[in-house]
Write an enzyme that holds these catalytic residues in place. Structure first.
Site, PDB file in Angstrom:
ATOM      1  N   SER A 682       0.343   5.809   4.987  1.00 44.64           N
ATOM      2  CA  SER A 682       1.350   6.525   5.524  1.00 44.64           C
ATOM      3  C   SER A 682       1.085   7.978   5.543  1.00 44.64           C
ATOM      4  CB  SER A 682       2.490   6.121   4.667  1.00 44.64           C
ATOM      5  OG  SER A 682       2.329   6.645   3.296  1.00 44.64           O
ATOM      6  N   LYS A 725      11.714   7.583   1.210  1.00 43.63           N
ATOM      7  CA  LYS A 725      10.914   8.744   1.573  1.00 43.63           C
ATOM      8  C   LYS A 725      12.117   9.797   1.917  1.00 43.63           C
ATOM      9  CE  LYS A 725       6.870   6.442   2.885  1.00 43.63           C
ATOM     10  NZ  LYS A 725       5.955   5.893   3.815  1.00 43.63           N
TER      11      LYS A 725
END
Length: 784
Positions: A682, A725
């Protein structure tokens, strides 16, 4: 005899007979078996001469042909009284010890050892009162030893009683003590009669101490045996009396078990097995070990809830009210439970689902299971799988093992008293595996709706229906769960709570609980909204609620102390009180958003504890084009960094970066917090932005966070953990987040207040990112 020993003429040289495992003393008469050829030759030679032979002990009994060094130098001259040849070729001789002697030299070695000897006479001693007392004490000790069980000939005791010579007494007593060879040899070598007798006294005292211990052990054991026999006879008499009165306990127990089995609505095969075991028990002695095992097994069978189940409360409004009372938010979970109840209302025979709650610590996964049980009116059972390595913990031990028990699944069902409880299996991602088996494989049958209607525990040995049990498993993260096990469960993710949700949870649940647990009155204690917000923003940075509750508990304890000291005023907890008791603020949202810098990009990462903000730093310095990666990066992140560098090199000319610059500089890519391992696909986009900024000398906006994986052709790939996130970015005040285009669907599940407070930019290619992430003024910064 003494005169004979005094007047006997001992020659200077004698045949030597090595003896094993024994030391012969003067005055001692003992039979010896002689089998070695050289030893038989020595005996024959002594008979030809004057029937005298020198006896000495071997140091090591295993040596077949001992040399002089293998023998003790001091022994005794003995007279061969009798000799008899055995059928097997050996010779049996009867010898009497005469005098101590010492080997001076070897005369010859073949066909037998012949040695030159020196007679060792006892030292002359005066018979004082002390010596007389020593002689008397020795005789008394010997008599005591005999009374304690020491075996000794009665005639010998009479002889000893008449001896007044200390040396002779010592030799006769020690010869009958049964000491080790080394101990006997030690006494044989003492030529002072008083010293020798003193040493014998010491060994006599030790012998008496040993005999006393043996006597105590014997008496204790005899007492236990007598007690057991007495109890046995009394039990048999009691049994006979009760039988006469019609009160047969064994028969009553068998009848009780039979009645319980018949009353319990067991499946046919289980009932047959239970009655078979009862029949076995009736033929066993009630006190035997096997009877205890069979009795315990039957008790387990009759105590299990084969047909006892609680009735589900299928009122959807009631269930919704309970879930909302116990938990704030968690919309997906609540919807799934209400869906299940709705279907159950329409189809009573449906199988219970198997849910898996995955989320960071402290988000309420286990307590959610309790709420589901309360909402449905079912019993609640919890089992922790963290660190479980033995398959028997799940399936049970076979009855052949001592202390065998059913596994934790069957134990939990029995404790619940219902065949359809809500059963929470905590920490399924932390289950272990070793030589004792694989517990995760044992769970495959338990958590398979198609198989668990006939789950067989090793201890029970008969199937038990688990299909009505509502199994819920919890985990912090998904990767360690074996795929075959994960396939049997429906995964529901609980990503964590936003600040607004934490404030509401604190006001509705945490404050009330901690005020009550710390003995305070909720009417006298009040937390302001700003105080709660300060605790959340300034002292905790987590997805769950545990640290938040700990800090609230700390404040409540401080107030409780004041109340205990006599201060009963009303307490209002504001921001100043929080800082006074919790210390200086730990986290600052504004501090994270410093000035824009070259080569420092803000990324977002997922961890088992929730979302984290990840700062990726990149710098260059003169070198040969090497890429250096630091910060405990895993293999996936290292590959992402190389892919990002490859793509940046392919588009560098668009940002006025010459191609040869990449070969003139080394690149150092660093992710701070080096002690924490970091991995996952990521961070590719963030690394590419940092590398491009370092070479193009353009500053990166610190109020823009980004996540996504990059390919070497510049495509931005979707990633997971979007809600975690986003919550992490919002905690530090981010206003704009760059996400992959294919993650646009994940924003739909975000609460409206969060979705409105952040600007989301969705990109398909890296080409779209520099415009968003770099400062608008793209004036290159020169290197100083």
């Amino acid at each position: 005899m003494e005169n004979i020993l005094e007047n006997i003429n001992i020659p200077e040289t004698l045949p030597l007979l090595p003896i094993r495992d024994i030391v012969v003393f003067p005055y001692m008469i003992i039979p010896l078996y002689v089998g070695r050829e050289n030893s038989i030759a020595a005996v024959d030679e002594s008979l030809k001469r004057d029937r005298l032979i020198f006896l000495t002990a071997q140091k090591e009994v295993s040596i077949e042909e001992p040399k002089l060094d293998d023998l003790y130098s001091i022994g005794v001259v003995a007279s061969v009284l009798r000799m008899l040849k055995m059928p097997d070729g050996r010779v049996k001789i009867l010898v009497q010890g005469l005098k101590r002697c010492k080997i001076l030299d070897v005369v010859k070695e073949k066909p037998f050892l012949e040695v030159k000897i020196l007679v060792l006479e006892d030292a002359q001693v005066e018979i004082t009162l002390e010596v007389e007392a020593l002689i008397k004490n020795t005789k008394e000790l010997l008599s005591k030893a005999v009374n304690l069980g020491k075996q000794m000939l009665p005639d010998l005791l009479a002889v000893i009683e008449s001896i007044e010579d200390p040396g002779k007494l010592a030799d006769i007593v020690v010869a009958n003590l049964g000491l080790k060879v080394k101990e006997h040899q030690e006494i044989l070598e003492i030529t002072n009669p008083v010293d020798r007798l003193q040493k014998v006294n010491e060994y006599l005292n030790k012998e008496i101490a040993l005999l006393e211990v043996q006597q105590r052990i014997f008496n204790r054991a005899k007492g236990e045996i007598d007690k057991s026999q007495r109890e046995y006879f009394l039990r048999e008499q009691l049994k006979a009396i009760k039988k006469e009165l019609g009160e047969d306990e064994e028969g009553a127990e068998i009848k009780e078990f039979t009645d319980k089995i018949n009353k319990t609505n067991m499946p046919k095969e289980v009932k047959e097995e239970a009655l078979k075991q009862v029949n076995r028990l009736s033929r066993m002695h009630p006190d035997s070990a096997e009877a205890t095992v069979v009795r315990t097994y039957i008790e387990w069978l009759v105590e299990l809830p084969w047909d006892n189940e609680t009735e589900d409360n299928l009122d959807l409004e009631h269930a919704k009210k309970i879930l909302d009372e116990d938990h704030y938010g968690l919309k997906d979970v609540k919807e799934r439970i209400l869906d299940f109840l709705a279907v159950r209302k329409l189809n009573k025979k449906m199988k219970s689902p198997i849910l898996c709650f995955i989320g960071p610590p402290g988000v309420g996964k286990t307590s959610l299971g309790k709420s589901i049980a309360r909402a449905m009116g079912r019993k609640f059972v919890r089992m922790s799988l963290g660190g479980v390595r033995d398959e028997a913990e799940i399936r049970g031990h076979r009855r052949t093992y001592i202390g065998a028990l059913p596994g934790k699944i069957i134990q939990g069902i029995r404790n619940a008293g219902s065949k359809n409880p809500v059963f929470v299996l905590d920490e399924i991602d932390k289950i272990g595996m070793d030589f004792r088996g694989d517990p995760s494989s044992a769970l495959l049958e338990v958590l398979d709706p198609e198989q668990n209607n006939s789950f067989v525990d090793h201890y029970l040995g008969v199937p038990f229906d688990l299909s009505n049990v509502f199994f819920i498993t919890t985990a912090n993260y998904q990767d360690p769960i074996p795929p075959a096990l994960l396939d049997r469960m429906e995964v529901i993710r609980i990503p964590g709570y936003s600040e607004e949700e934490k404030i509401q949870i604190a006001k509705r649940f945490l404050l009330q609980r901690q005020i009550k647990e710390n003995g305070l009155d909720k009417t006298n204690v009040k937390f302001s909204d700003n105080a709660i917000k300060l605790i959340i923003e300034g002292y905790t940075r987590e997805s769950g609620l545990r640290n938040l509750e700990r800090h609230i508990a700390t404040l409540c304890r401080k107030i409780a102390r004041k109340v205990a000291e006599g201060n009963n005023k009303k307490f209002i907890i504001g921001e100043k009180t929080v800082e006074k008791y919790l210390g200086p603020r730990i986290f600052f949202s504004e501090e994270e958003l410093k000035a824009n810098e070259i080569g420092v990009a803000t990324g977002l990462a997922w961890t088992p504890s929730g979302g984290e903000v990840l700062y990726v730093e990149c710098t260059r310095y003169p070198g040969k084009g090497e890429l250096i990666l630091t910060g405990q990066l895993g293999d996936v992140m290292k590959e992402s960094a190389r892919a990002a560098l490859t793509y940046v090199r392919s588009i560098a000319n668009k940002f006025d970066v010459k191609a040869n610059e990449f070969s003139k500089y080394d690149i150092h890519l660093h992710v701070p917090a080096g002690a924490i391992p970091k991995d996952g696909p990521s961070a590719g986009v963030t690394m590419a932005v940092a590398i491009l900024s370092a070479f193009a000398r353009i500053k990166i906006r610190r109020d823009v966070a980004m996540t996504g994986e990059i390919t070497i052709t510049g495509k931005v790939l979707p990633v997971g953990g979007i809600k975690e996130k986003v919550l992490a970015a919002r905690r530090i005040g981010m206003k704009k987040i760059v996400l992959p285009k294919k993650n646009e669907k994940d924003i739909v599940n975000l609460p409206n207040n969060i979705a409105r407070s952040i600007q989301f930019v969705f990109v398909e290619s890296f080409d779209e990112i520099p415009e968003i992430a770099f400062e608008k003024n793209k004036t290159k910064t020169t290197v100083s």
